[in-house]
Design an enzyme around this catalytic site. Structure first.
Site, PDB file in Angstrom:
ATOM      1  N   SER A 157      56.708  11.442 133.789  1.00 37.28           N
ATOM      2  CA  SER A 157      55.428  11.743 133.154  1.00 37.28           C
ATOM      3  C   SER A 157      55.648  12.564 131.880  1.00 37.28           C
ATOM      4  CB  SER A 157      54.518  12.463 134.155  1.00 37.28           C
ATOM      5  OG  SER A 157      53.216  12.600 133.688  1.00 37.28           O
ATOM      6  N   ASP A 322      50.822   2.483 138.904  1.00 37.50           N
ATOM      7  CA  ASP A 322      50.569   3.639 138.041  1.00 37.50           C
ATOM      8  C   ASP A 322      49.627   3.197 136.920  1.00 37.50           C
ATOM      9  OD1 ASP A 322      50.570   5.818 136.347  1.00 37.50           O
ATOM     10  OD2 ASP A 322      52.750   5.937 136.145  1.00 37.50           O
ATOM     11  N   HIS A 355      50.621   7.067 139.957  1.00 32.54           N
ATOM     12  CA  HIS A 355      51.469   7.858 139.059  1.00 32.54           C
ATOM     13  C   HIS A 355      52.370   8.818 139.825  1.00 32.54           C
ATOM     14  CE1 HIS A 355      52.724   9.557 135.281  1.00 32.54           C
ATOM     15  NE2 HIS A 355      52.249  10.753 135.579  1.00 32.54           N
TER      16      HIS A 355
END
Length: 382
Positions: A157, A322, A355
């Site tokens: 991320s 995601d 995610h």
């Protein structure tokens, strides 16, 4: 490499602190005359200092990547399933560094720290920081540790954005970059979610323009809502359905506004827990760093040109569910890297978790990372 039950923790760890007195100019134009970074290390740096791995953290994480603190066996690092003896990032082979970024709220200089000019907490006066600023200060920490080049830099991320930025800012100082659950910039939808979260904090009556420390209060209501909004985006619809569905907390409808559905109870729990330990001013700055990250911006939107300075080898990983940083966004990165004839391994993991999958112990994902680090380890012995 065994990534199963035989894997062990790095055990008890102790945070360390590095103080820097050489001023650093931030991208916003502000200058930090001095600052401190808190970090942890796992494993041993080898004789030629070639086995160092930097782990960059995402929004709500910090330097505590693996292991646990003395007397706190439940306080394990946020990526403990990934890093340790016999784990994908094997600390019997690699020297791993985790750092709390500038502007953080876990010991590094940030809004809660005292401003030397006033003797009071920085609060709203702490400058806005960017991914580029974090990479610049991480490089100074590497100098402090005597590391001229990292065997690998990795993150998921927002941490992956840092791993990618390293290859542009310091192309000769990173041999491998692991870019996991990433995007080359945020979509309008992602920026919108961040803005809703920030507005929840800023409009909290206890925010006091960011100087809430002086009022002996905290904007916990806004921070709770911000976390709830964010957490929704980290999970896939399938994962929410599997975990909670439409389950009722007490088995019947109450016809009021208390928590009735299990998903409501879960989100409130996550929001309350987060608001207990995280700083609202740090949250504002980290979400802005996410919004601002866009290496192609200064190159007319041409990502390939932005990444043309990179020299590292890459492992890029995405997860099918995601929707915040979708596989399509990872493939944009891969395409730009291949345009520059760089060595790229790309994997798209079919995982239901959304995610948050980059944080979880998926066997295929961990075998992939373990195999990639085996390759890096072989280079060390060549």
């Amino acid at each position: 490499m065994d990534t199963g039950s035989a894997s062990q923790s790095v055990g008890v760890v102790t945070p360390q602190r590095a103080r820097f007195t050489e001023p650093v100019k931030l991208k916003c134009g502000a200058v930090m005359d001095e600052y401190e970074l808190v970090y942890e290390t796992y494993g041993r740096l080898n004789e030629d200092r070639s086995n160092a791995v930097l782990v960059c953290h995402a929004l709500n994480a910090a330097h505590h990547v693996a292991g646990h603190y003395a007397g706190e066996p439940e306080n394990t690092g946020w990526w403990d399933n990934m890093i340790g003896p016999g784990k994908p990032v094997d600390t019997s082979r690699f020297f791993v560094v985790g750092v709390n970024n500038l502007g953080g709220c876990h010991g590094s200089t940030g809004p809660k720290s005292l401003n030397p000019a006033t003797g009071r907490p920085w609060g709203a006066d702490f400058p806005v920081v960017t991914v580029e600023d974090w990479v610049a200060t991480q490089a100074r920490l590497a100098d402090h540790l005597g590391i001229s080049e990292f065997a690998a830099i990795m993150g998921g991320s927002l941490g992956a954005m840092q791993a990618l930025q390293w290859t542009v800012s310091h192309p000769r100082r990173v041999r491998h970059s692991l870019v996991i659950a990433c995007a080359p910039n945020l979509s309008a939808q992602n920026i919108a979610f961040n803005e809703v979260a920030r507005q929840a904090i800023i409009t909290d009556p206890d925010f006091h323009g960011g100087h809430y420390y002086e009022h002996n209060t905290r904007p916990t209501r806004g921070l709770r809502v911000a976390r709830m909004v964010g957490h929704i985006t980290y999970l896939s619809d399938d994962e929410m359905a599997a975990k909670f569905g439409r389950q009722l907390k007490n088995g019947a409808l109450n016809y009021n506004f208390d928590t009735e559905f299990q998903i409501e109870s879960y989100l409130r729990h996550q929001g309350n827990k987060f608001a207990e330990y995280f700083d609202a001013n740090t949250y504002l700055r980290i979400t802005k760093a996410l919004d601002y990250f866009d290496p192609a911006l200064e190159h007319g939107g041409n990502l390939a040109k932005a990444l043309s300075r990179a020299r590292a080898n890459f492992l890029v990983v995405s997860f099918t569910t995601d929707w915040r940083f979708s596989p399509e966004r990872s493939r944009e990165i891969v395409k730009a890297l291949l345009h520059n004839r760089l060595n790229v391994t790309y994997a798209e993991i079919d995982a239901p978790h959304g995610h948050d999958a980059f944080l979880l112990e998926d066997a295929r994902y961990h075998r992939l990372v373990a195999a990639y680090f085996d390759r890096i380890g072989s280079e060390l012995n060549a």
